[in-house]
Scaffold this motif. Structure first.
Motif, PDB file in Angstrom:
ATOM      1  N   SER A 164       8.005   5.274  -4.869  1.00  0.00           N
ATOM      2  CA  SER A 164       7.681   5.467  -6.275  1.00  0.00           C
ATOM      3  C   SER A 164       8.795   6.132  -7.073  1.00  0.00           C
ATOM      4  O   SER A 164       8.741   6.167  -8.299  1.00  0.00           O
ATOM      5  CB  SER A 164       6.390   6.280  -6.408  1.00  0.00           C
ATOM      6  OG  SER A 164       6.464   7.455  -5.637  1.00  0.00           O
ATOM      7  N   ASN A 170       0.831  -1.214   0.000  1.00  0.00           N
ATOM      8  CA  ASN A 170       0.000   0.000   0.000  1.00  0.00           C
ATOM      9  C   ASN A 170       0.860   1.256   0.000  1.00  0.00           C
ATOM     10  O   ASN A 170       0.469   2.276  -0.544  1.00  0.00           O
ATOM     11  CB  ASN A 170      -0.944   0.031   1.200  1.00  0.00           C
ATOM     12  CG  ASN A 170      -2.123  -0.873   1.001  1.00  0.00           C
ATOM     13  OD1 ASN A 170      -2.027  -1.888   0.324  1.00  0.00           O
ATOM     14  ND2 ASN A 170      -3.247  -0.528   1.585  1.00  0.00           N
ATOM     15  N   ARG A 221      -0.898   3.567  -2.374  1.00  0.00           N
ATOM     16  CA  ARG A 221      -1.893   2.910  -3.220  1.00  0.00           C
ATOM     17  C   ARG A 221      -3.050   2.500  -2.320  1.00  0.00           C
ATOM     18  O   ARG A 221      -2.831   2.049  -1.208  1.00  0.00           O
ATOM     19  CB  ARG A 221      -1.315   1.652  -3.861  1.00  0.00           C
ATOM     20  CG  ARG A 221      -0.183   1.899  -4.799  1.00  0.00           C
ATOM     21  CD  ARG A 221       0.287   0.561  -5.337  1.00  0.00           C
ATOM     22  NE  ARG A 221       1.425   0.735  -6.214  1.00  0.00           N
ATOM     23  CZ  ARG A 221       2.251  -0.232  -6.540  1.00  0.00           C
ATOM     24  NH1 ARG A 221       2.057  -1.447  -6.055  1.00  0.00           N
ATOM     25  NH2 ARG A 221       3.261  -0.004  -7.340  1.00  0.00           N
ATOM     26  N   HIS A 222      -4.227   2.623  -2.787  1.00  0.00           N
ATOM     27  CA  HIS A 222      -5.424   2.220  -2.028  1.00  0.00           C
ATOM     28  C   HIS A 222      -5.436   2.832  -0.625  1.00  0.00           C
ATOM     29  O   HIS A 222      -5.405   2.116   0.378  1.00  0.00           O
ATOM     30  CB  HIS A 222      -5.543   0.696  -1.942  1.00  0.00           C
ATOM     31  CG  HIS A 222      -5.392   0.018  -3.258  1.00  0.00           C
ATOM     32  ND1 HIS A 222      -6.329   0.140  -4.254  1.00  0.00           N
ATOM     33  CD2 HIS A 222      -4.409  -0.776  -3.752  1.00  0.00           C
ATOM     34  CE1 HIS A 222      -5.932  -0.555  -5.299  1.00  0.00           C
ATOM     35  NE2 HIS A 222      -4.769  -1.104  -5.036  1.00  0.00           N
ATOM     36  N   VAL A 252       4.437   2.654  -1.256  1.00  0.00           N
ATOM     37  CA  VAL A 252       5.498   2.289  -2.193  1.00  0.00           C
ATOM     38  C   VAL A 252       6.506   3.425  -2.324  1.00  0.00           C
ATOM     39  O   VAL A 252       6.176   4.591  -2.108  1.00  0.00           O
ATOM     40  CB  VAL A 252       4.945   1.930  -3.593  1.00  0.00           C
ATOM     41  CG1 VAL A 252       4.082   0.690  -3.531  1.00  0.00           C
ATOM     42  CG2 VAL A 252       4.180   3.084  -4.190  1.00  0.00           C
ATOM     43  N   SER A 288       4.595   6.989  -2.209  1.00  0.00           N
ATOM     44  CA  SER A 288       3.199   7.197  -2.570  1.00  0.00           C
ATOM     45  C   SER A 288       2.369   6.103  -1.912  1.00  0.00           C
ATOM     46  O   SER A 288       2.897   5.085  -1.461  1.00  0.00           O
ATOM     47  CB  SER A 288       3.002   7.203  -4.095  1.00  0.00           C
ATOM     48  OG  SER A 288       3.394   5.973  -4.651  1.00  0.00           O
TER      49      SER A 288
END
Length: 161
Positions: A75, A71, A101-102, A73, A99
């Motif tokens: 980036s 979740n 995710r979700h 990362v 960053s």
């Protein structure tokens, strides 16, 4: 050894010991998930593993909490903090490299963010700020295996606090 010499099993064992100690303290009972500071995919591929993830895995096991990977990362690839000697450069080196995710998977939860070593705190703070920006109702606690004596005692001190 566990960071640069492929001794990843040491990281998991130390994490397990940390998790047991954190569980016994009761201070982390409200943690919902354990999140390791991620490596960039290129560095992970080169090293073969993320030592912070193995550390977090052991902690999660000791705490009886889920390990949450993927979740958060890294980036953007950045140079190693270990090779960045100047304090201000360390902060610039980790600016905007993470960053989420979700974010709905983390929002409203108490996260234990795990890294192997705390030197200036730049990496952990950058990662935590990214999580909090994406998930404003998230609560973050931090755990590291070690704190750099260089940062605790200064460059030229003889030790002691």
């Amino acid at each position: 050894s566990f960071k640069y010499r492929g001794q990843w099993k040491i990281s998991r064992k130390l994490g397990s010991l940390m998790g047991d100690a954190l569980h016994e303290s009761g201070l982390y009972d409200s943690v919902d998930a354990v999140v390791p500071v991620p490596l960039h995919s290129m560095r992970r591929l080169r090293r073969g593993y993320n030592q912070a993830e193995y550390l977090a895995e052991g902690i999660a096991c000791g705490l009886g909490k889920p390990l949450c990977t993927g979740n958060v990362v890294r980036s953007r690839h950045n140079r190693s903090q270990a090779s960045t000697r100047v304090r201000d450069e360390r902060w610039d080196n980790v600016k905007n490299i993470f960053s989420v995710r979700h974010p709905e998977a983390l929002d409203g939860r108490h996260i234990l963010l795990v890294d192997d070593v705390l030197t200036t705190g730049a990496t952990l703070i950058s990662c935590a700020e990214t999580i909090l920006h994406a998930c404003p109702s998230c609560r973050i606690s931090v755990s590291t295996l070690a704190v750099s004596a260089h940062e605790l005692f200064g460059r030229h001190s003889g030790g002691g606090l």
